[in-house]
Design a protein around this motif. Structure first.
Motif, PDB file in Angstrom:
ATOM      1  N   TYR A  36      11.825  -9.891   8.940  1.00  0.00           N
ATOM      2  CA  TYR A  36      10.952 -11.225   7.539  1.00  0.00           C
ATOM      3  C   TYR A  36      13.034 -11.511   6.863  1.00  0.00           C
ATOM      4  O   TYR A  36      12.621 -12.067   5.881  1.00  0.00           O
ATOM      5  CB  TYR A  36      10.318 -10.513   7.048  1.00  0.00           C
ATOM      6  N   GLY A  37      13.856 -11.777   8.145  1.00  0.00           N
ATOM      7  CA  GLY A  37      14.842 -12.248   7.132  1.00  0.00           C
ATOM      8  C   GLY A  37      15.442 -11.790   5.522  1.00  0.00           C
ATOM      9  O   GLY A  37      15.798 -12.142   4.880  1.00  0.00           O
ATOM     10  N   GLY A  38      15.431 -10.250   6.024  1.00  0.00           N
ATOM     11  CA  GLY A  38      15.155  -9.839   4.047  1.00  0.00           C
ATOM     12  C   GLY A  38      14.335  -9.741   3.640  1.00  0.00           C
ATOM     13  O   GLY A  38      14.615  -9.140   2.578  1.00  0.00           O
ATOM     14  N   LEU A  39      12.973  -9.990   3.879  1.00  0.00           N
ATOM     15  CA  LEU A  39      12.177 -10.508   2.850  1.00  0.00           C
ATOM     16  C   LEU A  39      11.091  -9.384   2.610  1.00  0.00           C
ATOM     17  O   LEU A  39       9.917  -9.730   2.317  1.00  0.00           O
ATOM     18  CB  LEU A  39      11.409 -11.924   2.928  1.00  0.00           C
ATOM     19  N   ASP A  40      11.422  -8.270   3.469  1.00  0.00           N
ATOM     20  CA  ASP A  40      10.035  -7.252   3.359  1.00  0.00           C
ATOM     21  C   ASP A  40      10.168  -6.582   2.780  1.00  0.00           C
ATOM     22  O   ASP A  40      10.824  -6.040   1.943  1.00  0.00           O
ATOM     23  CB  ASP A  40      10.586  -6.111   4.787  1.00  0.00           C
ATOM     24  N   PHE A 148      17.840 -18.164  -6.078  1.00  0.00           N
ATOM     25  CA  PHE A 148      18.060 -19.113  -6.842  1.00  0.00           C
ATOM     26  C   PHE A 148      19.509 -17.474  -7.500  1.00  0.00           C
ATOM     27  O   PHE A 148      18.407 -17.112  -7.757  1.00  0.00           O
ATOM     28  CB  PHE A 148      17.595 -19.562  -7.969  1.00  0.00           C
ATOM     29  N   ASN A 149      20.026 -17.829  -8.333  1.00  0.00           N
ATOM     30  CA  ASN A 149      20.434 -16.678  -9.245  1.00  0.00           C
ATOM     31  C   ASN A 149      20.127 -16.539 -10.899  1.00  0.00           C
ATOM     32  O   ASN A 149      19.674 -16.979 -11.539  1.00  0.00           O
ATOM     33  CB  ASN A 149      21.603 -16.472  -9.491  1.00  0.00           C
ATOM     34  N   PRO A 245      15.046  -5.922   0.980  1.00  0.00           N
ATOM     35  CA  PRO A 245      16.599  -5.986   1.129  1.00  0.00           C
ATOM     36  C   PRO A 245      17.552  -7.105   1.397  1.00  0.00           C
ATOM     37  O   PRO A 245      18.170  -7.259   1.995  1.00  0.00           O
ATOM     38  CB  PRO A 245      15.929  -5.229   3.132  1.00  0.00           C
ATOM     39  N   ALA A 246      16.811  -8.121   1.810  1.00  0.00           N
ATOM     40  CA  ALA A 246      18.163  -9.420   1.067  1.00  0.00           C
ATOM     41  C   ALA A 246      18.775  -9.225   0.742  1.00  0.00           C
ATOM     42  O   ALA A 246      20.157  -9.933   1.015  1.00  0.00           O
ATOM     43  CB  ALA A 246      17.668 -10.900   1.425  1.00  0.00           C
ATOM     44  N   GLY A 247      19.046  -8.528  -0.339  1.00  0.00           N
ATOM     45  CA  GLY A 247      21.136  -8.346  -0.788  1.00  0.00           C
ATOM     46  C   GLY A 247      20.804  -6.694  -1.829  1.00  0.00           C
ATOM     47  O   GLY A 247      19.569  -6.389  -2.024  1.00  0.00           O
ATOM     48  N   ALA A 282      19.508 -10.364 -10.964  1.00  0.00           N
ATOM     49  CA  ALA A 282      20.038 -11.040 -10.514  1.00  0.00           C
ATOM     50  C   ALA A 282      19.348 -12.201  -9.227  1.00  0.00           C
ATOM     51  O   ALA A 282      19.225 -12.951 -10.048  1.00  0.00           O
ATOM     52  CB  ALA A 282      21.104  -9.698  -9.155  1.00  0.00           C
ATOM     53  N   ASP A 283      19.781 -12.235  -7.656  1.00  0.00           N
ATOM     54  CA  ASP A 283      19.186 -13.089  -6.862  1.00  0.00           C
ATOM     55  C   ASP A 283      17.676 -13.308  -7.036  1.00  0.00           C
ATOM     56  O   ASP A 283      17.076 -12.196  -6.673  1.00  0.00           O
ATOM     57  CB  ASP A 283      20.048 -13.204  -6.143  1.00  0.00           C
TER      58      ASP A 283
END
Length: 324
Positions: A36-40, A148-149, A245-247, A282-283
């Motif tokens: 999911y491109g880090g959106l799990d 966004f931040n 997990p995207a960052g 954060a993000d």
């Protein structure tokens, strides 16, 4: 707890099904890495899922290792099973395990909940002809993904003006639990012409707009809004943000929008952001689900007015249904 095997399992014969427990968490996260491109969402939901009433999380194991997962969640007063979280380990894909898991989940839910009539699920990828034969497309929404931040946006959020246009006599309304039932969940209620196929979709989960789902939805951390409590043209619900997990420090914010009032949708988006963004460190990846015709003007509003970054172009969320 070991579950009964079903016909149609892979021919190697060493696949077993078990109900998920807390102890398999690390295996699930490892198996799902990068999806999911880090959106799990599963790392944030797994522990609550295994203890949730009327939900069954089934694992497929091979030689003791987890290689697949499926969740079946019974809603709509026992009439509908929501299929969620279906995944297969990368090294086992293409061997029919997903299909076996899904058939097993349907058999299990029908055995435990004989009143279930249909299975529903949401998808955001292209449907193959085979899948279109298997499922009925109930509705679709546009998906707008921005990032966004949070501290940066928070510092200027209060000074962002709405674009010129017709203004409603009062600001959007934050609904109480009692108002939620009247606006969203009464049969033939105020949103009967706004909800796609009389379906309320919250955080990828589709529910019938009926009082039977009120207690279930009330347990969730949802922020409900409408532009008017008597004659709404647009309404929205915002799920509480959760880490993804995207960052290293990245949160996911999910907002579902129903109706056709662009100005009201813009006002409600600003209200949801003002409620959550100052609390995030954060993000943020923010995903809006909205009528397809509203996607472009809302994308322009997010990028040109709010200064958010568009992650990808137009995609769609499909609500699918099949008889069990």
């Amino acid at each position: 707890m070991k579950l009964e095997a079903i016909p149609g399992a892979p021919q190697d014969g060493d696949l077993e099904f078990v109900l998920a427990t807390e102890k398999e968490f690390e295996e699930i996260v490892s198996m799902s890495h990068g999806i999911y491109g880090g959106l799990d969402y599963l790392p944030s939901r797994y522990h609550s899922w295994v203890n949730e009433k009327d939900r069954m999380v089934v694992l497929a194991k091979k030689k003791g290792d987890v290689i697949g997962l499926i969740s079946m969640f019974v809603v709509d007063g026992g009439e509908t099973a929501l299929l969620e979280g279906l995944r297969v380990a990368p090294w086992e894909r293409g061997r029919g395990i997903a299909g076996v898991l899904q058939r097993f989940g349907c058999q299990l839910v029908k055995h435990r909940y004989p009143s279930v009539k249909v299975m529903r699920l949401t998808r955001d990828d292209k449907l193959t002809p085979k899948e279109l034969n298997k499922y009925k497309v109930i509705s679709k929404q546009g998906i707008l993904l921005v990032h966004f931040n949070a501290p940066e946006l928070s510092s200027r959020l209060s000074s962002i003006p709405l674009p010129p246009g017709p203004s409603r006599p009062s600001p959007p309304i934050l609904l109480s639990p009692e108002e939620v039932q009247g606006v969203f969940l009464e049969r033939g209620g105020l949103l009967k012409d706004l909800l796609p196929n009389q379906t309320l979709i919250q955080d990828w989960q589709p529910f019938q707009a009926s009082p039977g789902n009120h207690d279930l939805l009330r347990r969730k951390s949802i922020r409900w809004m409408a532009d008017d409590s008597i004659r709404p043209r647009v309404a929205s619900l915002c799920t509480a943000p959760f880490p993804v997990p995207a960052g290293p420090l990245c949160f996911y914010l999910n907002i579902d929008v129903f109706g056709s009032g662009l100005r009201g949708a813009q006002e409600q988006l600003l209200s949801h952001l003002a409620a959550h963004v100052p609390l995030l460190p954060a993000d943020v990846k923010c995903q809006l689900f909205l009528p397809p015709s509203m996607w472009r003007p809302m994308a322009d509003f997010c990028t040109n007015v709010l200064g958010l970054k568009l992650d990808k172009g137009y995609t769609e969320q499909y609500l699918l249904e099949a008889d069990i």
